[in-house]
Design an enzyme around this catalytic site. Structure first.
Site, PDB file in Angstrom:
ATOM      1  N   GLU A   1      -6.119 -31.998   8.575  1.00  0.00           N
ATOM      2  CA  GLU A   1      -5.321 -32.651   7.533  1.00  0.00           C
ATOM      3  C   GLU A   1      -5.187 -34.161   7.717  1.00  0.00           C
ATOM      4  OE1 GLU A   1      -1.635 -30.466   7.293  1.00  0.00           O
ATOM      5  OE2 GLU A   1      -2.662 -28.628   6.738  1.00  0.00           O
TER       6      GLU A   1
ATOM      7  N   GLU B   1      -8.594 -21.173   5.619  1.00  0.00           N
ATOM      8  CA  GLU B   1      -7.202 -20.694   5.702  1.00  0.00           C
ATOM      9  C   GLU B   1      -6.743 -20.083   4.388  1.00  0.00           C
ATOM     10  OE1 GLU B   1      -4.463 -23.634   7.156  1.00  0.00           O
ATOM     11  OE2 GLU B   1      -5.861 -24.400   8.645  1.00  0.00           O
TER      12      GLU B   1
END
Ligand code: XIL
Length: 423
Positions: free
Chosen positions: A197, A304
């Site tokens: 991220e 994910e």
């Protein structure tokens, strides 16, 4: 509306309906253009993974059986994060992560390492420096004069607290963490989310502690340190909210092209794909994002995925409908992955709704709280060729017996302190 008005309205609707029907009819009558029939891509046996929690593996046989039967690889949900591995600065604790990685190897499952450099899930010792920065208290780094040790430490700590990290200091922390962890798992964990991220929603670099105190080159430096620590490992950048067009995807493409242009080692991009039944991308959109990244010479993975179902906007949508929409979302992502040869793994963020990080109420995963397969399960499985049987276990399972006095902790088929094949 009076009776007369109602009749007029009904008449109007009937006219519109007829008009619509005649338009459809005339469209049918038009000479048909030769349209190439889309060829469905061959089904590939893409490895399928799940994020796994050690506590559940230890305590819940049905959870463990479902994982072993249904998945090819495991991403430790939290056990490989910095807070878990380095709870105190410079002190590493590999016990839980080793247990998970050894379990995977005994069962012939690959491990996707998650995550080395991330702005969240950080231990307090790393975070407090950032706090002062966020409050706007950050002063330019102060070079301290040499002072007697204890006094030096006191003044140093206080200053660091006020001024944030020195670049070289945090760089050493970052490199030390990557090197220690990747060397520890070299040969056992073949791929890593080196940077997790890195982007804000507008496509610029997120203001993580790494970005603030090391600067934009922390990504390049992390990847280079990772390659040096384990030259065989595949290195990934993992990101959310980049599955479809937008400023964040553009930011990701800019970041990756700049890294590639500079010869920075990077093997793949993970698309987290946390989504929900009202906002998921269709197959074509996802496939086009994947192809764009693949064109830069990268592997792509769905890393994910979960699909939340409890959105306010969905009120009135029955539970069954929600599960069907969820299956559509999962199916679209799986078919996109199957269609793009560079897509090398499809991982769901958990196994059962009961243990989803979003809470059981979201019903976001492939198996319900009682581990029964949901419609989404069939949608994912039918998008890929049947899974290959598990690889031969890297470590032969052994039958442990708990022996008093050995200090062994026996849980779910293995015993800490007595494990086979530890390096
Ligand atoms: C989540 C875990 O699932 C939670 O158990 C934990 O409390 C917080 O982190 N993106 C990521 C994952 O990259 O590491 C996050 O996992 C979910 C969002």
């Amino acid at each position: 509306m009076g009776g007369c008005g109602r009749i007029r309205a009904v008449g109007l609707i009937a006219t519109l309906a007829t008009l619509g029907a005649s338009q459809v009819g005339s469209a049918r009558a038009a000479p048909a253009l030769p349209v190439a029939k889309p060829v469905a891509p061959a089904l590939r046996a893409v490895p399928q993974g799940a994020a796994v929690r050690l506590s559940a593996l230890r305590s819940d046989t049905a959870y463990r059986d479902t994982f072993e039967r249904e998945f090819d690889s495991l991403t430790p949900e939290n056990a490989l994060k910095l807070a878990a591995l380095q709870p105190r600065r410079g002190q590493f604790d590999f016990a839980d992560a080793d247990e998970l990685v050894d379990y995977a190897r005994r069962n012939g499952k690959a491990v996707h390492g998650h995550a080395l450099v991330w702005g969240l899930s950080l231990p307090l010792w790393l975070v407090d420096h950032g706090a002062t920065d966020r409050l706007g208290l950050r002063l330019p780094p102060i070079v301290l004069p040499r002072l007697p040790r204890a006094l030096g430490r006191l003044v140093g700590n206080t200053t660091t607290l006020l001024t944030g990290w020195r670049r070289d200091e945090l760089l050493a922390v970052m490199r030390g963490h990557i090197t220690t962890v990747m060397r520890h798992y070299a040969g056992r964990v073949a791929e890593w989310d080196v940077v997790n991220e890195p982007l804000s929603n507008d496509g610029t670099l997120a203001p993580t502690v790494w970005q603030r105190f090391i600067g934009p080159d922390h990504i390049e430096l992390a990847l280079r340190a990772a390659r040096a620590a384990d030259p065989k490992a595949k290195l990934f950048i993992n990101e959310y909210g980049v599955e479809g067009p937008g400023r964040k995807l553009e930011g990701l493409v800019r970041l990756v092209s700049a890294l590639k242009a500079r010869g920075v080692p990077l093997d793949g991009v993970g698309l987290q794909t946390h989504t929900h039944i009202l906002g998921f991308h269709d197959e074509a959109t996802l496939a086009s994002t994947m192809r764009r990244l693949a064109a830069m010479g990268l592997q792509v993975q769905v890393t994910e995925i979960d699909v939340g179902t409890s959105l306010l906007g969905a009120t009135g949508v029955g539970a069954l409908d929600r599960l069907t929409r969820q299956a559509d979302a999962f199916g679209a992502a799986a078919r996109a992955c199957n269609a793009v040869p560079a897509c090398s793994r499809f991982t769901t963020w958990g196994i059962t709704d009961r243990l989803s990080w979003l809470g059981a109420g979201e019903s976001a995963l492939l198996f319900d709280s009682k581990l029964r397969a949901k419609p989404a399960y069939a949608a994912v499985r039918s998008a890929f060729a049947p899974r290959r049987p598990a690889l031969a276990p890297a470590v032969q399972p052994r039958r442990w017996r708990w022996r008093p006095g050995t200090g062994a902790r026996c849980g779910w088929g293995s015993c800490a302190g007595l494990r086979a094949g530890r390096r």
